[in-house]
Design a protein around this motif. Structure first.
Motif, short mmCIF file in Angstrom:
data_model
loop_
_atom_site.label_atom_id
_atom_site.label_comp_id
_atom_site.label_asym_id
_atom_site.label_seq_id
_atom_site.Cartn_x
_atom_site.Cartn_y
_atom_site.Cartn_z
N PHE A 19 47.14 50.79 36.89
CA PHE A 19 46.30 50.31 37.99
C PHE A 19 46.55 50.73 39.29
CE2 PHE A 19 44.57 46.06 35.82
CZ PHE A 19 43.87 46.87 34.89
N GLN A 20 47.87 50.80 39.58
CA GLN A 20 48.45 51.35 41.01
C GLN A 20 47.77 52.52 41.49
OE1 GLN A 20 52.43 51.45 39.76
NE2 GLN A 20 52.55 53.37 39.11
N HIS A 21 47.24 53.38 40.21
CA HIS A 21 46.66 54.62 40.74
C HIS A 21 45.11 54.72 40.92
CE1 HIS A 21 50.53 56.64 40.14
NE2 HIS A 21 50.38 56.08 38.65
N ILE A 22 44.43 53.44 40.71
CA ILE A 22 43.15 53.20 40.54
C ILE A 22 42.77 52.37 41.97
CG2 ILE A 22 41.22 52.34 39.49
CD1 ILE A 22 42.87 53.08 36.74
N ILE A 47 37.63 47.01 35.50
CA ILE A 47 38.62 47.50 34.16
C ILE A 47 39.01 46.11 33.64
CG2 ILE A 47 40.52 48.73 33.12
CD1 ILE A 47 40.18 50.70 35.51
N THR A 48 39.46 45.09 34.35
CA THR A 48 39.99 43.98 34.02
C THR A 48 38.96 43.21 33.37
OG1 THR A 48 41.66 44.25 35.41
CG2 THR A 48 41.40 41.83 34.72
N LEU A 49 37.81 42.96 33.84
CA LEU A 49 36.54 42.20 33.57
C LEU A 49 36.26 42.73 32.31
CD1 LEU A 49 35.01 41.35 36.93
CD2 LEU A 49 36.64 39.76 35.47
N GLU A 50 36.03 44.08 32.40
CA GLU A 50 35.48 44.64 30.83
C GLU A 50 36.62 44.44 29.65
OE1 GLU A 50 33.34 46.10 28.08
OE2 GLU A 50 32.60 45.97 30.11
#
Length: 179
Positions: free
Chosen positions: A85-88, A102-105
């Motif tokens: 996640f740190q790169h996104i 991403i998390t919600l998906e």
């Protein structure tokens, strides 16, 4: 030291987001009897996964390119995200998902009470507080080395090797999802 370690060990289905070539696979296989599901859009990572990982785990591992490929009748008990996640953050290109998307998906594929273990830093962008707010996350553990700690009381996490091998500023976030 993890207050929800037993629940992780009893997981039946583990989802790793952006697992690459599976560096976390051995610890998951050795500490759970779970089936490991990995979603990673990088074709090369999935291509080389079994060149790096022990094939003895093959019957308990399924690799996916997208969340849409996950089985509709399987719900994850444990979700692992390390150094992805740190790169996104909230800076992806127009056609790509940000960390909240991403998390919600991923949450569409988890059961109520699923445990999330997130180990990330905020060097490129301050994103974690925004991400937690947008996704309705209340961490049980939010450990920021040298910083404030949320989740109540003293955090019993010393700076252990897996948190400092890429620098000493990696934040540990553990939460139990509620639907």
């Amino acid at each position: 030291m993890n207050p929800i370690n037993t629940e992780i060990q009893n997981a039946k289905h583990v989802l790793e987001i952006g697992g690459g070539v599976g560096r976390n696979l051995p610890i998951i296989m050795e500490t759970t009897n779970a089936h490991y599901h990995m979603v990673d859009p990088n074709d090369k990572m999935r291509e080389y996964f079994w060149e790096i990982q022990d094939k003895k785990y093959m019957d308990r591992v399924t690799l996916y390119k997208t969340f849409n490929e996950l089985p509709e009748d399987v719900f994850m008990d444990f979700v692992l995200v390390t150094f992805v996640f740190q790169h996104i953050g909230f800076r992806p290109s127009i056609d790509n998902m940000n960390v909240a998307d991403i998390t919600l998906e991923a949450m569409n594929h988890t059961r109520d009470g699923a445990i999330w273990f997130v180990l990330e830093h905020e060097r490129e962008e301050i994103w974690q507080e925004r991400w937690m707010k947008l996704c309705g996350i209340t961490p049980s553990v939010y450990y920021k080395p040298g910083g404030n700690h949320a989740g109540g009381g003293t955090i019993p996490y010393p700076e252990f090797e897996s948190m400092i091998h890429r620098g000493n500023d990696n934040n540990l976030i553990i939460f139990k999802e509620t639907k």
